[in-house]
Structures are given as structure tokens and as C-alpha cells.
Design a protein around this motif. Structure first.
Motif, mmCIF file in Angstrom:
data_model
loop_
_atom_site.group_PDB
_atom_site.id
_atom_site.type_symbol
_atom_site.label_atom_id
_atom_site.label_comp_id
_atom_site.label_asym_id
_atom_site.label_seq_id
_atom_site.Cartn_x
_atom_site.Cartn_y
_atom_site.Cartn_z
ATOM 1 N N GLY A 300 0.825 -1.200 0.000
ATOM 2 C CA GLY A 300 0.000 0.000 0.000
ATOM 3 C C GLY A 300 0.854 1.243 0.000
ATOM 4 O O GLY A 300 2.081 1.176 -0.224
ATOM 5 N N PRO A 301 0.271 2.403 0.291
ATOM 6 C CA PRO A 301 0.996 3.675 0.230
ATOM 7 C C PRO A 301 1.743 4.009 1.520
ATOM 8 O O PRO A 301 1.962 5.187 1.820
ATOM 9 C CB PRO A 301 -0.122 4.685 -0.034
ATOM 10 N N VAL A 302 2.119 2.983 2.294
ATOM 11 C CA VAL A 302 2.870 3.174 3.541
ATOM 12 C C VAL A 302 3.984 2.143 3.573
ATOM 13 O O VAL A 302 3.756 0.957 3.284
ATOM 14 C CB VAL A 302 1.966 3.000 4.778
ATOM 15 N N THR A 303 5.197 2.564 3.927
ATOM 16 C CA THR A 303 6.312 1.634 4.042
ATOM 17 C C THR A 303 7.218 2.068 5.189
ATOM 18 O O THR A 303 6.977 3.082 5.851
ATOM 19 C CB THR A 303 7.081 1.526 2.709
ATOM 20 N N LEU A 304 8.252 1.273 5.432
ATOM 21 C CA LEU A 304 9.148 1.500 6.570
ATOM 22 C C LEU A 304 10.597 1.542 6.115
ATOM 23 O O LEU A 304 10.957 0.969 5.075
ATOM 24 C CB LEU A 304 8.969 0.388 7.611
ATOM 25 N N LEU A 305 11.425 2.190 6.933
ATOM 26 C CA LEU A 305 12.833 2.397 6.585
ATOM 27 C C LEU A 305 13.679 2.376 7.855
ATOM 28 O O LEU A 305 13.265 2.882 8.897
ATOM 29 C CB LEU A 305 12.969 3.737 5.854
ATOM 30 N N GLY A 306 14.845 1.793 7.794
ATOM 31 C CA GLY A 306 15.816 1.864 8.882
ATOM 32 C C GLY A 306 15.390 1.117 10.131
ATOM 33 O O GLY A 306 14.783 0.045 10.079
ATOM 34 N N ASP A 307 15.710 1.694 11.299
ATOM 35 C CA ASP A 307 15.439 1.035 12.575
ATOM 36 C C ASP A 307 13.963 0.746 12.794
ATOM 37 O O ASP A 307 13.610 -0.097 13.614
ATOM 38 C CB ASP A 307 15.953 1.898 13.732
ATOM 39 N N ALA A 308 13.088 1.415 12.084
ATOM 40 C CA ALA A 308 11.663 1.163 12.244
ATOM 41 C C ALA A 308 11.298 -0.266 11.881
ATOM 42 O O ALA A 308 10.323 -0.812 12.399
ATOM 43 C CB ALA A 308 10.852 2.136 11.391
ATOM 44 N N ILE A 309 12.108 -0.906 11.013
ATOM 45 C CA ILE A 309 11.777 -2.262 10.568
ATOM 46 C C ILE A 309 12.935 -3.240 10.743
ATOM 47 O O ILE A 309 12.722 -4.446 10.827
ATOM 48 C CB ILE A 309 11.292 -2.250 9.094
ATOM 49 N N HIS A 310 14.167 -2.781 10.854
ATOM 50 C CA HIS A 310 15.287 -3.713 11.051
ATOM 51 C C HIS A 310 16.371 -3.080 11.937
ATOM 52 O O HIS A 310 17.513 -2.920 11.537
ATOM 53 C CB HIS A 310 15.879 -4.187 9.718
ATOM 54 N N ALA A 311 15.997 -2.754 13.166
ATOM 55 C CA ALA A 311 16.972 -2.194 14.110
ATOM 56 C C ALA A 311 17.979 -3.273 14.480
ATOM 57 O O ALA A 311 17.617 -4.409 14.790
ATOM 58 C CB ALA A 311 16.269 -1.685 15.364
ATOM 59 N N THR A 312 19.252 -2.922 14.466
ATOM 60 C CA THR A 312 20.320 -3.877 14.728
ATOM 61 C C THR A 312 21.016 -3.584 16.047
ATOM 62 O O THR A 312 20.895 -2.497 16.603
ATOM 63 C CB THR A 312 21.383 -3.833 13.610
ATOM 64 N N SER A 313 21.768 -4.563 16.522
ATOM 65 C CA SER A 313 22.716 -4.320 17.603
ATOM 66 C C SER A 313 23.813 -3.405 17.071
ATOM 67 O O SER A 313 24.115 -3.423 15.873
ATOM 68 C CB SER A 313 23.317 -5.650 18.057
ATOM 69 N N PRO A 314 24.461 -2.595 17.937
ATOM 70 C CA PRO A 314 25.542 -1.734 17.440
ATOM 71 C C PRO A 314 26.756 -2.513 16.950
ATOM 72 O O PRO A 314 27.573 -1.976 16.210
ATOM 73 C CB PRO A 314 25.894 -0.861 18.652
ATOM 74 N N SER A 315 26.895 -3.774 17.367
ATOM 75 C CA SER A 315 27.994 -4.587 16.863
ATOM 76 C C SER A 315 27.733 -4.944 15.406
ATOM 77 O O SER A 315 26.598 -5.078 14.968
ATOM 78 C CB SER A 315 28.133 -5.863 17.698
ATOM 79 N N GLY A 316 28.798 -5.075 14.656
ATOM 80 C CA GLY A 316 28.656 -5.374 13.235
ATOM 81 C C GLY A 316 28.728 -4.147 12.367
ATOM 82 O O GLY A 316 28.991 -4.234 11.176
ATOM 83 N N GLY A 317 28.477 -2.966 12.940
ATOM 84 C CA GLY A 317 28.633 -1.719 12.198
ATOM 85 C C GLY A 317 27.697 -1.566 11.020
ATOM 86 O O GLY A 317 28.054 -0.926 10.036
ATOM 87 N N ASN A 318 26.473 -2.159 11.095
ATOM 88 C CA ASN A 318 25.624 -2.101 9.908
ATOM 89 C C ASN A 318 24.292 -1.397 10.108
ATOM 90 O O ASN A 318 23.479 -1.356 9.187
ATOM 91 C CB ASN A 318 25.381 -3.514 9.356
ATOM 92 N N GLY A 319 24.019 -0.843 11.284
ATOM 93 C CA GLY A 319 22.740 -0.179 11.509
ATOM 94 C C GLY A 319 22.545 1.038 10.634
ATOM 95 O O GLY A 319 21.597 1.120 9.847
ATOM 96 N N ALA A 320 23.435 2.019 10.756
ATOM 97 C CA ALA A 320 23.326 3.236 9.948
ATOM 98 C C ALA A 320 23.516 2.928 8.471
ATOM 99 O O ALA A 320 22.827 3.491 7.612
ATOM 100 C CB ALA A 320 24.351 4.265 10.409
ATOM 101 N N ASN A 321 24.444 2.024 8.157
ATOM 102 C CA ASN A 321 24.682 1.676 6.756
ATOM 103 C C ASN A 321 23.433 1.094 6.107
ATOM 104 O O ASN A 321 23.116 1.390 4.952
ATOM 105 C CB ASN A 321 25.841 0.683 6.652
ATOM 106 N N THR A 322 22.716 0.248 6.839
ATOM 107 C CA THR A 322 21.523 -0.373 6.276
ATOM 108 C C THR A 322 20.410 0.652 6.104
ATOM 109 O O THR A 322 19.675 0.627 5.108
ATOM 110 C CB THR A 322 21.058 -1.541 7.157
#
Length: 404
Positions: A300-322
Motif C-alpha cells: 500500500g501507500p505506507v512503508t518503513l525504513l531503517g530502525d523502524a523495521i530492522h533495528a540492529t545491535s551496534p555490533s557489526g557496524g551495519n545499523g546506519a549503513n543499512t
């Protein structure tokens, strides 16, 4: 095409910049009253996908400013005991670092009061009979767009309505994080990529943020008129506390520092001096929670982005990158729709299919990467973390290239 973005974090702002640069009507609504309303975090690692997203979304005049205000992490990663005696050392590939607060200010550049509105808390949204979406805010106002993007973080109000079954998972791990002005004395504690202090019941991580250029000086030359925070080089430190060992917060403005000092009695004086010299306003106790994407919601006309749908642990360095990867991918697909090369539903469908797949992988990787940084106190810490990883849908494994 009109797009509403809920949340002025890195991902939401990156998307807004990319759409605005291409002439799309976009507005960002942010719940906070102002840009400095709350703690924004410290140094983040930027992988090539994050850097590529910034290059793809930012206007040309801001790209040199991003490059100028980054930092470079080079040399080996080492582990020491609480008395700074060497335990191990391993080579590391070079990593580019950014200060989250400075980067966010760059991403805010050029967004006027019409494009960015603070103090606007989303309460709900409604999909109208014509297929457009109406966002409603706590102050009684509303706005309508062709697409609503929830980029409003781990406690996303958009996700709560769009995908109510998807909720944050608490790993049980807590960490105290702080920032200490960098001096020659403290720089010696981190001669390379980073230093991990390994104790019996806690783990402490030290890393540097050395700007290639002073952010304010770089802005004065490369983007006159843009004011950046007066950030100086600093040492970022974090103490990880395994599940079941969460301390009671120490009251007072310096409570986070006192919590760490209470757990480092008998440690090397230089380590304690780092904590004592920290900025109390940038030191805090945080929990590590994640959001693992669940079953896909109806298109539909609503979607999600970033931590709203795939928040990560700070380890791995991929939260902001994703999150930045999300922004760049969605920007590209929406511009196809804006140009008539595909329909808007097709663009959203293509985005969600790809984002949900790599987003889930990012969460699992971050959880697995957290395990090696927790002290194996008779196996209980590792066992507790493994349980949390399984509960969040991941599979624990070692990831020695990662750094929280």
C-alpha cells in the motif's frame, strides 16, 4: 508525487535529500521539538554501501563536506586486560568513521521549514479511498501524500499500525557509552583500529574519532552559511554489561560515569581517567534492542525504513549503513515512478522485497557479532546472549571483523 517521511534520523533525512534533489515534493515530520532535543550517539562506521548512499542522495555541494568531516580507522585491533597488559592483536581492514551528530546536521542542510517540521508527533494515519494516505498528528493537524515512509526508529508509530506484530526484542545486554575529549595521553590507549579491555564480568571498548578536518572549519570553506556542531576529536568508550548484570542507574548528571567507575575499581588509572574526563551530557546507559522484520504487510501507500523495521545491535557496524542503503534504494525506485518508468505500487513492492531480505540479514549479523564482545563468565554470558540471539531469530557465530 508527494512523499511524507516520519522521522528526521539519518535514513529519513538521506531519503528526503535524494528526493528533493530530484524535484519530488517531500516533507519530513519529526516528533522532537528541535534538532538537539536528545542524545544522538557518537561515532559510526560507514561501509561502502553507506558512503554510496550518501553520494547518491546528497546534492553535489554537500558531498565534499561529508568527506572532509569523516575519520579513518587504521591499524590492528587489540585486546588488553584491565591493567593494559596485551592479550591479543589482529589485523583489520581500514574503516571510515563519521560522527552521527555532525552527519545529521549535514543531512539537515537546505531543508527549510516547509520541508522539515519539528514538534510533530504522528498519532495515526488513514489510507483514503483514492489510494493516498493521510497522516494525523498530536497537535490536531494532518497532511496527505502519495506515500508515507516510517523512518521513526525502533519505537516506530508507523510500524505499530502497519505491522503491529513486529516489535522490538530486548537482548538483555546493556551498555554505558561515553565520549571523552581526545588528548595525546588518551590517544595512546588506542594505537590502532580499537582497543577492547577484557575483564571477568564486563567488556570495555575504546575507539577514536579523529576528524579529517574540523567540521566547523570545513563547513566555512565548503558550505558557507551552514553551521555545524563545534565537534572536536574524541575517544569513544563503551562498557558492555551481559544479560542479568544490569546495574541500577547511579543518580545525578554524571550517573553513567559513576556506574562505570564503580565497576572498574583496581583497573589501570589511565582507563579510569578516561571515564572521569568524559562529558556527562554525552554519557548514558542504553539497552541493546533489535527489530527483526516479520511477515510482510499488505502492499500500500505506507512503508518503513531503517530502525523502524530492522533495528540492529551496534555490533557489526551495519545499523546506519543499512538505513542509508534503504534510503538510496527507495529514492532510486521512487524516481522511476516519478518519471513514469514504473507505477508507485511497483516501486514500493520492489523496495520492500529487497529491503526486508537484506534488513533481516543485517539484524542476524549484528546479533551474532555481539557475542564475542561479551565476557564468557563461566559460559553464562555467552549462553545468555545466545538465547537472546535465538529469540530474535539469529544464529550466533563469531565475527571478528566487527566492532560495537
Amino acid at each position: 508525487m508527494r512523499v511524507i517521511v516520519i522521522g528526521a534520523g539519518l535514513g529519513g533525512l538521506c531519503l528526503a535529500q535524494g528526493l528533493r534533489r530530484a524535484g519530488v515534493d517531500v516533507v519530513v515530520y519529526e516528533r522532537d521539538a528541535r534538532v538537539t532535543a536528545r542524545f544522538q550517539g557518537f561515532r559510526i562506521g560507514l561501509a561502502e554501501q553507506g558512503l554510496a548512499a550518501l553520494r547518491g542522495c546528497l546534492p553535489g555541494e554537500l558531498r565534499p563536506l561529508v568527506e572532509a568531516t569523516l575519520g579513518d580507522l587504521t591499524g590492528p585491533a587489540r585486546a588488553v586486560d584491565p591493567w593494559l597488559r596485551p592479550l591479543s592483536e589482529q589485523p583489520m581492514a581500514g574503516v571510515t568513521a563519521a560522527d552521527r551528530h555532525v552527519l545529521r546536521h549535514i543531512l539537515l542542510a537546505g531543508l527549510d521549514d516547509e520541508a522539515l517540521r519539528f514538534g510533530k508527533e504522528l498519532t495515526t494515519y488513514h489510507v483514503r479511498s483514492d489510494g493516498r494516505v493521510e497522516a494525523r498528528f498530536a497537535d490536531g493537524t494532518s497532511d496527505t501524500a502519495d506515500l508515507l515512509v516510517g523512518a521513526d526508529g525502533i519505537n516506530s508509530a508507523v510500524r505499530a499500525r502497519l505491522a503491529p506484530a513486529v516489535r522490538p526484542h530486548d537482548t538483555g545486554v546493556r551498555f554505558v557509552i561515553g565520549r571523552t575529549p581526545l588528548t595525546d595521553r588518551f590517544a595512546g590507549l588506542v594505537p590502532g583500529f580499537g582497543t577492547r579491555v577484557v575483564a571477568e564480568d564486563v567488556s570495555m571498548l575504546l575507539g577514536l574519532m579523529r576528524f579529517r578536518r574540523s567540521p566547523r572549519e570545513a563547513a566555512a570553506e565548503l558550505a558557507p552559511g551552514l553551521s555545524l556542531p563545534g565537534a572536536a576529536d574524541y575517544l569513544r568508550w563503551a562498557m558492555l554489561l551481559p544479560p542479568g548484570r544490569t546495574p541500577e542507574p547511579t543518580p545525578g548528571r554524571d550517573g553513567a560515569q559513576q556506574t562505570v567507575l564503580a565497576r572498574t575499581e583496581g583497573w589501570h588509572p589511565e582507563l579510569r581517567a578516561v571515564v572521569e574526563a568524559a562529558d556527562p551530557d554525552n554519557s548514558t546507559l542504553l539497552s541493546i534492542r533489535v527489530v527483526r522484520p516479520g511477515p510482510r504487510w499488505p502492499l500500500g501507500p505506507v512503508t518503513l525504513l531503517g530502525d523502524a523495521i530492522h533495528a540492529t545491535s551496534p555490533s557489526g557496524g551495519n545499523g546506519a549503513n543499512t538505513a542509508l542503503r534503504d534510503a538510496d534504494l527507495l529514492r532510486s525506485l521512487l524516481l522511476d515512478a516519478h518519471a513514469g518508468r514504473r507505477t508507485l505500487p511497483d516501486a514500493v513492492d520492489a523496495y520492500e522485497r529487497r529491503m526486508l531480505r537484506y534488513g533481516a540479514e543485517a539484524v542476524e549479523h549484528s546479533l551474532a557479532a555481539l557475542v564475542p564482545f561479551l565476557p564468557p563468565m563461566d559460559g553464562t554470558a555467552a549462553d545468555g546472549m545466545a538465547t537472546a540471539v535465538v529469540a530474535a531469530g539469529g544464529v550466533p557465530h563469531s565475527s571478528p571483523q566487527s566492532q560495537p
